[in-house]
Design an enzyme around this catalytic site. Structure first.
Site, mmCIF file in Angstrom:
data_model
loop_
_atom_site.group_PDB
_atom_site.id
_atom_site.type_symbol
_atom_site.label_atom_id
_atom_site.label_comp_id
_atom_site.label_asym_id
_atom_site.label_seq_id
_atom_site.Cartn_x
_atom_site.Cartn_y
_atom_site.Cartn_z
ATOM 1 N N ARG A 117 0.838 -1.190 0.000
ATOM 2 C CA ARG A 117 0.000 0.000 0.000
ATOM 3 C C ARG A 117 0.878 1.248 0.000
ATOM 4 O O ARG A 117 2.043 1.207 0.393
ATOM 5 C CB ARG A 117 -0.916 0.021 1.222
ATOM 6 C CG ARG A 117 -1.840 -1.185 1.331
ATOM 7 C CD ARG A 117 -2.622 -1.124 2.639
ATOM 8 N NE ARG A 117 -3.562 -2.240 2.759
ATOM 9 C CZ ARG A 117 -3.275 -3.408 3.336
ATOM 10 N NH1 ARG A 117 -2.056 -3.591 3.861
ATOM 11 N NH2 ARG A 117 -4.167 -4.367 3.417
ATOM 12 N N LYS A 135 -1.854 -2.060 7.931
ATOM 13 C CA LYS A 135 -3.199 -1.514 8.065
ATOM 14 C C LYS A 135 -4.072 -2.353 8.992
ATOM 15 O O LYS A 135 -4.858 -1.816 9.779
ATOM 16 C CB LYS A 135 -3.850 -1.420 6.678
ATOM 17 C CG LYS A 135 -5.269 -0.881 6.676
ATOM 18 C CD LYS A 135 -5.824 -0.849 5.276
ATOM 19 C CE LYS A 135 -7.266 -0.369 5.266
ATOM 20 N NZ LYS A 135 -7.831 -0.360 3.890
ATOM 21 N N HIS A 182 -3.762 3.503 -6.033
ATOM 22 C CA HIS A 182 -4.087 2.210 -5.423
ATOM 23 C C HIS A 182 -4.315 1.128 -6.475
ATOM 24 O O HIS A 182 -4.243 -0.067 -6.160
ATOM 25 C CB HIS A 182 -5.326 2.340 -4.539
ATOM 26 C CG HIS A 182 -5.493 1.211 -3.563
ATOM 27 N ND1 HIS A 182 -4.664 1.018 -2.486
ATOM 28 C CD2 HIS A 182 -6.390 0.186 -3.529
ATOM 29 C CE1 HIS A 182 -5.039 -0.057 -1.811
ATOM 30 N NE2 HIS A 182 -6.078 -0.586 -2.427
ATOM 31 N N ARG A 209 -1.596 -1.495 -6.699
ATOM 32 C CA ARG A 209 -1.687 -2.676 -5.814
ATOM 33 C C ARG A 209 -2.554 -3.743 -6.464
ATOM 34 O O ARG A 209 -2.242 -4.941 -6.407
ATOM 35 C CB ARG A 209 -2.257 -2.244 -4.467
ATOM 36 C CG ARG A 209 -2.488 -3.383 -3.471
ATOM 37 C CD ARG A 209 -2.744 -2.792 -2.095
ATOM 38 N NE ARG A 209 -3.367 -3.726 -1.161
ATOM 39 C CZ ARG A 209 -2.712 -4.619 -0.421
ATOM 40 N NH1 ARG A 209 -1.409 -4.722 -0.536
ATOM 41 N NH2 ARG A 209 -3.359 -5.399 0.422
ATOM 42 N N HIS A 265 -3.700 -9.621 3.003
ATOM 43 C CA HIS A 265 -5.146 -9.777 3.117
ATOM 44 C C HIS A 265 -5.487 -10.932 4.055
ATOM 45 O O HIS A 265 -4.895 -12.005 3.968
ATOM 46 C CB HIS A 265 -5.777 -10.051 1.741
ATOM 47 C CG HIS A 265 -5.847 -8.830 0.882
ATOM 48 N ND1 HIS A 265 -4.905 -8.541 -0.065
ATOM 49 C CD2 HIS A 265 -6.747 -7.818 0.847
ATOM 50 C CE1 HIS A 265 -5.221 -7.407 -0.663
ATOM 51 N NE2 HIS A 265 -6.333 -6.949 -0.127
ATOM 52 N N TYR A 268 -9.412 -7.379 -5.198
ATOM 53 C CA TYR A 268 -8.238 -6.778 -5.802
ATOM 54 C C TYR A 268 -7.723 -7.575 -6.993
ATOM 55 O O TYR A 268 -6.906 -7.098 -7.758
ATOM 56 C CB TYR A 268 -7.110 -6.671 -4.769
ATOM 57 C CG TYR A 268 -7.289 -5.548 -3.793
ATOM 58 C CD1 TYR A 268 -6.870 -4.267 -4.102
ATOM 59 C CD2 TYR A 268 -7.883 -5.762 -2.561
ATOM 60 C CE1 TYR A 268 -7.025 -3.221 -3.204
ATOM 61 C CE2 TYR A 268 -8.040 -4.726 -1.648
ATOM 62 C CZ TYR A 268 -7.612 -3.466 -1.975
ATOM 63 O OH TYR A 268 -7.771 -2.443 -1.089
#
Length: 329
Positions: A199, A224, A281, A284, A307, A316
């Protein structure tokens, strides 16, 4: 039973329960007095005590959110964004409502008004913040409410996640536009974003002490979701980091830039590259999709990307059908 009587031109309701002080309140109409008494008695029947609503009656939502911002928000990973979110909410008319008078209708009106200017995902985050502040207030700060009105309100549907990937020639266009710009760190930042799937915040927080170029691993102490993880580095990523280290041997952070500086630089970059619909983003998204196309399984990819849930990883991941034809045989 509650006592309802007219006193000095107003209607007074009084609720008594053995073992606790009586509660009394005056209203302009008998109907309001009876409704207040019924709610108080219903809560007394459920919990065995007469709730003290005085704190909720004199505390506005703005005052509650301000205390939450000052006492609870600083301990969160997303403190900066939540502080800005709360500062935005308290400027709205709903901030003047006292907690005792805050209804689900008020919250729904706030939701609908905000939807005219911000995205549904923003509204969901704002409602969740208000709801959690009320939960903290009722559980820990001694404010009593019969229910959390935010929990009764329907959240707006959030659009499906972006599936934008780099098209043929767009990566070269981005990097070429970097060379024509005034931010020399933007090119290596984009390369590492594509090669690692990290990220933007993770890249900007990365420190040289956590990068092992011999082993080819970058360690992220805090991500995150609150966990640490190790990110394997490709040959291209290692070469890029070697060049950065040689050019800036004195700095502690790999990218000594602020998030806002990157945002502004990338806005100008998109214009120069002719890719106005591309977001940082999306890099990613591109990186994670490439990992799958290289043959890594979902466990391996999740270990790299960080994740926790397969559902989020699928959001994603957008594999190009043309790249899968050869693998089908």
């Amino acid at each position: 039973m509650a006592t309802i009587r007219k006193l000095r031109g107003r209607w007074q309701a009084q609720v008594r329960r053995r073992g606790v002080p009586p509660r009394a309140k005056s209203f302009d109409s008998k109907t309001e007095a009876e409704r207040w008494a019924r709610d108080l008695e219903a809560e007394a029947d459920r919990s065995g005590w007469v709730a003290d609503t005085r704190a909720a009656e004199r505390t506005t939502l703005k005052e509650l959110l301000t205390r939450y911002r000052d006492e609870v928000t600083p301990g969160k990973r997303g403190a900066v964004s939540e502080r800005a979110r709360i500062n935005s909410i308290v400027r709205c008319p709903i901030g003047h409502r006292t907690l005792a008078k805050l209804t689900s209708s008020d919250v729904a009106t706030y939701r609908d008004d905000r939807l005219k200017s911000v995205a549904p995902a923003t509204i969901v985050r704002e409602l969740n913040t208000i709801s959690h502040a009320i939960e903290i207030a009722t559980r820990e700060w001694g404010l009593w409410l019969p229910r959390n009105p935010v929990k009764l309100v329907r959240r707006p549907p959030i659009p499906r996640g972006r599936t934008r990937r780099l098209k043929e020639g767009e990566e070269d266009a981005l990097l070429s536009a970097c060379d024509r710009g005034r931010t020399p760190l933007l090119r290596p930042l984009i390369v590492l974003a594509i090669e690692t799937g990290m990220r933007r915040g993770e890249l900007l927080d990365l420190r040289w002490e956590h990068v092992d170029l011999k082993l080819g691993v970058a360690h992220l102490p805090l991500t995150k979701n609150g966990d640490s993880r190790d990110v394997p580095l490709s040959r291209r990523a290692i070469e890029t980091l070697h060049q950065l280290r040689a050019s800036r041997p004195e700095v502690e952070r790999v990218f000594p830039m602020t998030g806002n500086a990157v945002r502004l630089a990338f806005e100008h970059l998109r214009v120069r590259a002719g890719m106005s619909d591309f977001h940082f983003h999306d890099l990613r998204h591109e990186a994670i999709s490439r990992l799958f196309e290289k043959g890594l399984n979902i466990v391996e990819v999740s270990a790299i990307s960080g994740h926790r849930e397969l559902k989020m990883l699928q959001r994603y991941t957008h594999l190009r059908a043309v790249d899968l034809v050869a693998r089908l045989g």
